[in-house]
Design a protein around this motif. Structure first.
Motif, PDB file in Angstrom:
ATOM      1  N   CYS A 103       1.398   1.029   9.609  1.00  0.00           N
ATOM      2  CA  CYS A 103       0.629   0.477   8.505  1.00  0.00           C
ATOM      3  C   CYS A 103      -0.584   1.375   8.305  1.00  0.00           C
ATOM      4  O   CYS A 103      -1.527   1.323   9.087  1.00  0.00           O
ATOM      5  CB  CYS A 103       0.206  -0.943   8.867  1.00  0.00           C
ATOM      6  SG  CYS A 103      -1.137  -1.597   7.866  1.00  0.00           S
ATOM      7  N   CYS A 109       3.400   2.346   3.084  1.00  0.00           N
ATOM      8  CA  CYS A 109       3.621   1.148   3.897  1.00  0.00           C
ATOM      9  C   CYS A 109       4.958   1.220   4.635  1.00  0.00           C
ATOM     10  O   CYS A 109       6.021   1.273   4.022  1.00  0.00           O
ATOM     11  CB  CYS A 109       3.598  -0.094   3.009  1.00  0.00           C
ATOM     12  SG  CYS A 109       4.049  -1.597   3.892  1.00  0.00           S
ATOM     13  N   CYS A 134       0.847  -1.189   0.000  1.00  0.00           N
ATOM     14  CA  CYS A 134       0.000   0.000   0.000  1.00  0.00           C
ATOM     15  C   CYS A 134       0.890   1.250   0.000  1.00  0.00           C
ATOM     16  O   CYS A 134       2.041   1.217   0.410  1.00  0.00           O
ATOM     17  CB  CYS A 134      -0.849   0.081   1.262  1.00  0.00           C
ATOM     18  SG  CYS A 134      -1.795  -1.378   1.639  1.00  0.00           S
ATOM     19  N   CYS A 171       2.365  -9.706   4.975  1.00  0.00           N
ATOM     20  CA  CYS A 171       2.312  -8.671   3.938  1.00  0.00           C
ATOM     21  C   CYS A 171       3.599  -8.605   3.122  1.00  0.00           C
ATOM     22  O   CYS A 171       3.573  -8.605   1.900  1.00  0.00           O
ATOM     23  CB  CYS A 171       2.049  -7.309   4.576  1.00  0.00           C
ATOM     24  SG  CYS A 171       0.290  -6.937   4.690  1.00  0.00           S
TER      25      CYS A 171
END
Ligand SMILES: Cc1ncc(C[n+]2csc(CCOP(=O)(O)OP(=O)(O)O)c2C)c(N)n1
Ligand code: SF4
Ligand SMILES: [Mg+2]
Lengths: 341, 416
Positions: A247, A53, A50, A82
């Motif tokens: 995050c 991040c 993302c 992730c």
């Protein structure tokens, strides 16, 4: 490390599309690994993290620093999470280094196996790191991690702590802070968010194994992070680095605030930056002027319910402030030295 | 060289002859003596250039082996029962990654109720894991299978499980013809992986694979087993040529010529079965048996050839798939698809219950007479079962059956 008389580094802009010259303007000695044109770009562009991040940022700095410290003789083992998923969507990979993903809970053990193979093959120069999220490290991978520590296997384990199981959609882990909203600790009912549990301090647990090196780092202090990776790679045996990585998706913070949020975690005392060798604290990063925890909390929607006023919330905020204050006391963080962050 | 020795010790020495580079150890009966033996051999320097790693769980044992194997080191571990279940996730992972790890299973029952004695429930729980599964009939064969296992695993890039019956083999002292190092070296070349973790040639291993090719990846894993069906007999033949004795292979028929009844089984019980076959042959019955050495891959065609036209087929097996019956029998039925032959299942030896020649012979005689049930439980104490079922019906009670039965016994209640 380059010395003062080394020729000026050629300037190259950061990875594609940015105009940041960053610390190339500072003294050569003080420049980060990332500032070097020769950085390995171990985790290269194109991955699916993302925007904003912290984990992607932390990993890039940590692995490039480890690559420089080992003269590019590095193998990485990655836990499920992730970092693993956003870097290796078949048939692509962002890793420029030998890299393997096995399972969620076994990265430390797999890395121990790689290190054993290197020992038996006499490849002393090839070094091994393992990496995973807080869930893969502190919960499901904890047994393997403790075993790796106790055997003093020649592995640097890096935990990217974003304080929840992000890859599966933000569920609570043992690293989730008290009161934080996650998908399994919803902000509902009489006690919204995560319970006021006693918590689990993995760096301290790692220190209790008397391993050669334990440190905490943050994406808000990237020089410090690189220095710690470099220090870790100069040592042998089991080493542990715990990196605080906001995050945006899970914390409900703005992607452009990732560094700011991480910095406030340090400045409030909620995330102390420490270093320890063989179980003894050897250094901490001082905070000159601590900020109240609410400065940190208010940038994150996962704590929004705490900031709606009322006596109960005031009590909870005071409890969180106490956690920060106790950290400051425990590690003597408020000192007059020039702040490094 | 002939030596009188414990099965576990013999396997430890055989593994040592294979020049393992990383051994991961964790204790569980009845496998423990194997890793103890290996720790001695490494400490004494009789296995040189080997890392012996005491890990904190079976999950870690296989995970360490996954790492070392992926980094190009010949890797070995051993476990049993609960240990195999505890490492289950890594078992599938090792085969999915195509890592040629060899693992010994000292076969043992699964809890609850916890039971340390022999049966095949542990191995069966991993039958779909993608590992090659070989079963040793004797300690000599266990020794020989390990040497063949490394060769096979590394040839086709697939992990191999060598199963040997817990206690019955692991703890039995038998005469073993231990191969010499030069013989093993000539048979088993050093491990040279196609791909490994190497800074000179960086690769990403273990990436996420979506619906677009997952099925293809799985088919290719299946294809390795098809290859193994061809390689296992070839390797066994070469082994025989070099070492002078027959060991391994897919299946081993015994006195099957003209047989009206053929009995199939995995592992050490084949010894007793062969003795019964001899007795019954002596009495004029046309009986034979087949030792199934390779359970995965399953030798469908080889079995079909031998079983075609045989009137009665009995499978003796040390496992029970609750809700359906015997797992081996179902696989044997698969080899007979389209043919009209009944396959009888005899569930025997669960949790270490002794399998007697008398009991087996009774079953086989009934099978010949056509009076054996399709699913038969050898030597089951129906009295205990009836009593427990009766009480379960009369008193609404839930909870562990074993404890209930114990309670009834202690209370001395024999009312049915
Ligand atoms: C044995 C097992 N249990 C659960 C999962 C599902 N799972 C995959 S990633 C993940 C969360 C990872 O969380 P963390 O380790 O904190 O890493 P993050 O994604 O937050 O970086 C979970 C629960 C799994 N892959 N394997
Ligand atoms: S969910 Fe969080 S940790 Fe995962 S890629 Fe997005 S920002 Fe990074
Ligand atoms: Mg996480």
């Amino acid at each position: 490390m380059s010395d003062e008389n080394a020729p000026e580094q050629k300037v190259k802009f950061y990875q594609k599309g940015t105009y940041t010259v960053g610390n190339r303007l500072v003294n050569v000695r003080q420049r980060s690994v990332q500032a070097s044109m020769d950085r390995s770009n171990s985790l290269t562009c194109g991955h699916r993290a993302c925007q904003g991040c912290g984990e992607a940022l932390g990993a890039r700095y940590a692995i490039d620093a480890a690559m420089r410290a080992t003269n590019n003789q590095l193998i990485a083992i990655n836990a499920t999470g992730c970092l693993e998923v956003f870097t290796t969507p078949y048939p692509e990979t962002s890793w420029q280094i030998p890299w393997m993903h096995s399972l969620f809970g076994n990265a430390a053990a797999v890395a121990a196996g790689v290190a054993a193979a290197m020992r038996v093959k006499g490849l002393k120069q090839v070094r091994t790191i393992a990496q995973g999220g807080d869930g893969g490290t502190m919960d499901i991978g904890f047994g393997c991690l403790s075993g790796m520590f106790e055997r003093n296997d020649d592995v640097l384990y890096i935990c990217y702590d974003n304080e929840a199981y992000m890859n599966t959609g933000v569920q609570r882990s043992s690293a989730t802070p008290v009161a934080a909203r996650t998908a399994t600790t919803p902000a509902m009912g009489a006690n919204p968010g995560n319970s006021f549990n006693s918590g689990k301090n993995l760096p301290l647990i790692a220190m209790a194994h008397n391993i050669p090196y334990v440190a905490t780092a943050s994406v808000a202090a990237l020089h410090d992070l690189e220095a710690k990776v470099t220090r870790a790679m100069s040592l042998h045996g089991a080493r542990y680095l715990h990196i605080h990585v906001p995050c945006p998706l899970g914390w409900g913070s703005a992607p452009h605030d990732t560094i700011q949020v991480a910095r406030l975690a340090i400045k409030s005392g909620l995330f102390p930056l420490i270093e320890a060798e063989h179980g003894m604290v050897t250094a901490t990063v001082p905070i000159r002027q601590p900020v109240p925890v609410t400065d940190y909390l208010k940038l994150q929607k996962r704590f929004a319910h705490l900031l709606r006023g009322g006596e109960e919330n005031a009590r909870k905020l005071a409890a969180i402030q106490t956690i920060a204050d106790n950290n400051i006391k425990r590690f003597n963080l408020v000192r007059k030295e020039a702040p490094r962050v | 060289m002939l030596k009188q020795m414990e099965g576990s010790r013999a396997v430890a020495e055989a593994v040592g002859l294979c020049r393992p580079e990383v051994i991961c150890a964790y204790p569980i009966s009845p496998q423990t003596h194997i890793v103890e033996g290996l720790s001695e051999l490494v400490k004494e320097g009789r296995i040189d250039n080997c890392e012996f790693i005491n890990v904190e769980s079976e999950f870690a044992a296989l995970s360490v082996a996954i790492g070392s194997s992926a980094a190009g080191a010949r890797s070995y571990t051993a476990t049993a029962s609960q240990g195999l279940l505890y490492m289950a996730e890594a078992v599938y992972n090792a085969s999915g990654l195509g890592l040629p790890i060899v693992m010994t299973i000292g076969n043992r029952a699964l809890g609850a109720p916890i039971n340390i004695w022999n049966d095949h429930s542990d191995a069966m729980s991993m039958r779909d894991s993608g590992w090659i599964q070989l079963f040793a009939e004797s300690n000599q064969e266990a020794v020989d299978l390990h040497i063949q296992a490394f060769r096979l695993a590394e040839e086709i890039s697939c992990p191999v499980m060598v199963n040997m019956d817990g206690f019955i083999l692991t703890h039995a002292y038998e005469r073993i013809d231990m191969p010499r190092q030069e013989q093993v070296d000539a048979f088993l070349p050093p491990f040279e992986p196609i791909q490994m973790l190497d800074p000179a040639r960086p690769v990403s291993i273990g990436a996420m694979v979506g619906p677009e090719v997952y099925a293809e990846v799985r088919y290719l894993a299946h294809y390795k087993h098809l290859q193994a069906l061809e390689r296992i007999p070839v390797i066994a033949e070469e082994f025989q040529a070099r070492f002078g004795r027959a060991s391994g292979g897919l299946i081993r028929p015994y006195r099957t010529e003209g047989a009206e009844l053929i009995v199939l089984a995995l592992g050490s019980v084949n010894g007793a079965i062969k003795d019964v076959v001899d007795q019954m042959r002596a009495d004029g019955h046309k009986v034979g048996s087949i030792t199934v050495c390779s359970f995965r891959p399953f030798p469908l065609d080889a079995l079909r050839q031998l079983l075609q036209g045989v009137r009665r087929i009995v499978v003796v097996e040390k496992n029970l798939s609750l809700g359906i019956g015997g797992i081996l029998a179902n696989n044997v039925r698969m080899s007979l698809r389209g043919l009209e032959q009944p396959v009888f299942t005899v569930i025997a030896g669960l949790g270490g219950r002794p399998i007697t020649m008398h009991g087996l012979q009774e079953c086989f005689t009934k099978a010949l007479a056509g009076t054996l049930e399709e699913l038969h439980f050898l030597d089951l104490d129906w009295e205990i079962i009836r009593r427990e079922l009766h009480h379960a019906r009369s008193e609404r009670r839930s909870g562990p059956v074993a404890e209930n039965m114990l309670k009834l016994r202690l209370q001395g209640r024999s009312d049915v």
